[in-house]
Design a protein around this motif. Structure first.
Motif, PDB file in Angstrom:
ATOM      1  N   ALA A  96       0.827  -1.201   0.000  1.00 36.34           N
ATOM      2  CA  ALA A  96       0.000   0.000   0.000  1.00 36.34           C
ATOM      3  C   ALA A  96       0.863   1.253   0.000  1.00 36.34           C
ATOM      4  CB  ALA A  96      -0.934  -0.001   1.206  1.00 36.34           C
ATOM      5  N   ALA A  97       1.927   1.238   0.792  1.00 35.43           N
ATOM      6  CA  ALA A  97       2.826   2.393   0.841  1.00 35.43           C
ATOM      7  C   ALA A  97       3.476   2.634  -0.521  1.00 35.43           C
ATOM      8  CB  ALA A  97       3.887   2.179   1.906  1.00 35.43           C
ATOM      9  N   ILE A  98       3.892   1.554  -1.177  1.00 37.62           N
ATOM     10  CA  ILE A  98       4.523   1.685  -2.494  1.00 37.62           C
ATOM     11  C   ILE A  98       3.504   2.114  -3.541  1.00 37.62           C
ATOM     12  CG2 ILE A  98       5.634   0.374  -4.351  1.00 37.62           C
ATOM     13  CD1 ILE A  98       7.018  -1.272  -2.122  1.00 37.62           C
ATOM     14  N   ALA A 120      12.207  -2.785 -10.429  1.00 33.66           N
ATOM     15  CA  ALA A 120      12.550  -1.963 -11.584  1.00 33.66           C
ATOM     16  C   ALA A 120      11.701  -0.690 -11.610  1.00 33.66           C
ATOM     17  CB  ALA A 120      12.345  -2.757 -12.871  1.00 33.66           C
ATOM     18  N   GLY A 121      10.420  -0.827 -11.261  1.00 32.27           N
ATOM     19  CA  GLY A 121       9.552   0.342 -11.232  1.00 32.27           C
ATOM     20  C   GLY A 121       9.983   1.368 -10.201  1.00 32.27           C
ATOM     21  N   LEU A 122      10.400   0.908  -9.043  1.00 35.81           N
ATOM     22  CA  LEU A 122      10.871   1.839  -8.011  1.00 35.81           C
ATOM     23  C   LEU A 122      12.110   2.599  -8.464  1.00 35.81           C
ATOM     24  CD1 LEU A 122      10.282  -0.316  -4.810  1.00 35.81           C
ATOM     25  CD2 LEU A 122       9.216   1.876  -5.335  1.00 35.81           C
ATOM     26  N   VAL A 126      -4.029   2.887   0.889  1.00 37.77           N
ATOM     27  CA  VAL A 126      -3.415   3.668  -0.186  1.00 37.77           C
ATOM     28  C   VAL A 126      -3.933   5.102  -0.178  1.00 37.77           C
ATOM     29  CG1 VAL A 126      -3.368   3.961  -2.699  1.00 37.77           C
ATOM     30  CG2 VAL A 126      -2.870   1.735  -1.704  1.00 37.77           C
ATOM     31  N   LEU A 127      -5.230   5.274   0.101  1.00 37.63           N
ATOM     32  CA  LEU A 127      -5.833   6.596   0.045  1.00 37.63           C
ATOM     33  C   LEU A 127      -5.462   7.487   1.227  1.00 37.63           C
ATOM     34  CD1 LEU A 127      -9.421   5.740  -1.241  1.00 37.63           C
ATOM     35  CD2 LEU A 127      -7.684   7.075  -2.438  1.00 37.63           C
ATOM     36  N   MET A 143      13.425   5.077   0.283  1.00 38.76           N
ATOM     37  CA  MET A 143      13.113   4.261   1.459  1.00 38.76           C
ATOM     38  C   MET A 143      12.217   3.084   1.079  1.00 38.76           C
ATOM     39  SD  MET A 143      12.655   7.011   4.581  1.00 38.76           S
ATOM     40  CE  MET A 143      11.514   8.085   3.728  1.00 38.76           C
ATOM     41  N   ALA A 144      11.288   3.318   0.146  1.00 42.18           N
ATOM     42  CA  ALA A 144      10.415   2.230  -0.310  1.00 42.18           C
ATOM     43  C   ALA A 144      11.214   1.132  -1.001  1.00 42.18           C
ATOM     44  CB  ALA A 144       9.354   2.783  -1.253  1.00 42.18           C
TER      45      ALA A 144
END
Length: 391
Positions: free
Chosen positions: A17-19, A81-83, A144-145, A177-178
């Protein structure tokens, strides 16, 4: 599910959720700072709004790329890879000297954020399965919200404190950090299937496009999301330039709409036991849009008439999101990643297109915004009306 497994599952949801929230934070944090960005870079409002439209396009196109890779390669490598892309794009946005480089950087950042959106949804369905998915997707969306709900307030404060460039700079640090959390805490959840290693993208997409449940769910998401993002892209200029609020004063207005969306996610399970959650959510989106247009037609304007009907729209969007995503994820066996990426791409590309088109009708007033909202809400409502029982 044992207590230990449940704890691990919850920890995974929190991390994902954080990511996943970072994808939308890059939109919501920048929204209150759009007037400041336009002033510094000497842009017209519709040019500044491209920072939102281009990001939405990247978030949609990136999901088209990430989804099939998630099904074929695995969840974890696509996420990492996305991060990395998100970090590079956020840093470049903070340093961009003008609009062209800013838009290019936002595009890269959005493609990275798309990987987080896709992997979060798919990994939740991997862990909890069909029976639990709707409720768990609602929990994911609620978490997430929370960050985007606070993001407009934080973005407005950051813009007042250090200018709009401080926003992507902060997001760079958050994404770093994520990345550490993902490396240390997030496992691979894909169940290996030999047939999934073979690329059949065209065939898979064709299967989904022949699936009535998938197509209607994707259209519902696209209509509801377009309404929400047209409001987000236009409201800052109405609140700041037309109604005289500062960026930091405008932030709580967006927080109220986001809080309504969070409340909507908590109603999904309750509504599903009593009625059709998807149809209820689209009805609320349409009601809020119609009230907005009616107030504008009656020349009742100001921050309260602008924001109050959007609470209904936000509430409906919070209900529609997890309801439709569950339909998408289980529309075709073995195609969760491709399905959610195709639906997510449709959602984001439609939203980006809608905000770009609305920008060409500048200066935006409440009446023009209301007409656009009703058009998008009608798409969501009609698609939801013909959808079989959602949950």
């Amino acid at each position: 599910m044992t207590g230990t497994t449940a704890s691990k599952g919850l920890a995974t949801i929190l991390a994902l959720a954080a990511i996943s929230a970072m994808g939308s934070m890059a939109i919501h944090m920048l929204v209150p700072a759009l007037p400041a960005l336009a002033h510094e870079l000497d842009l017209r409002p519709e040019q500044a709004q491209l920072a939102i439209s281009v990001y939405l396009a990247g978030l949609g196109g990136g999901q088209l790329l990430a989804g099939p890779l998630v099904d074929r390669v695995g969840r974890r490598p696509v996420l990492l890879a996305g991060l990395a892309l998100y970090i590079a794009g956020a840093l470049a946005s903070a340093l961009a000297p003008g609009l062209p480089l800013l838009l290019a950087a936002r595009l890269v950042q959005a493609v990275g954020g798309a990987a987080g959106v896709v992997t979060a949804r798919v990994m939740v369905s991997d862990i909890f399965g069909r029976e639990e998915s709707a409720r768990r997707q609602a929990t994911l969306m609620m978490i997430v919200l929370v960050s985007p709900a606070l993001a407009p307030v934080i973005g407005g404060l950051l813009a007042d404190l250090g200018g709009w460039r401080l926003i992507p700079a902060v997001l760079t640090g958050v994404a770093f950090m994520a990345m550490l959390v993902a490396l240390l805490r997030l496992p691979e959840t894909r169940r290996i299937d030999a047939d999934q290693a073979k690329p059949h993208l065209a065939r898979d997409v064709a299967r989904l496009l022949r699936n009535r449940r998938f197509v209607l769910a994707a259209l519902t998401l696209a209509g509801g999301s377009s309404a929400l993002y047209m409001f987000l892209a236009s409201a800052p200029f109405l609140l700041v330039r037309s109604f005289g609020l500062s960026e930091s004063e405008a932030g709580p207005c967006f927080l109220a709409v986001a809080a309504a969306s969070i409340a909507g996610t908590r109603l999904v399970g309750w509504l599903a036991r009593r009625t059709d959650a998807l149809k209820a959510g689209t009805g609320l989106i349409l009601a809020g849009s119609l009230i907005e247009l009616a107030l504008a037609a009656a020349q009742v304007t100001g921050p309260l008439p602008l924001i109050a009907p959007m609470l209904l729209l936000g509430l409906g969007a919070g209900i529609v999101g997890p309801s439709a995503i569950t339909l998408v994820l289980f529309a075709e066996e073995g195609l969760a990643g491709t399905a959610t990426s195709l639906a997510g791409a449709t959602q984001m590309l439609a939203s980006g297109f809608a905000t770009a088109v609305l920008g060409h009708f500048a200066p935006i007033d409440m009446e023009r915004l209301g007409i656009a909202l009703v058009a998008a809400a009608l798409l969501a409502f009609v698609a939801g009306l013909f959808q079989p029982r959602s949950i």
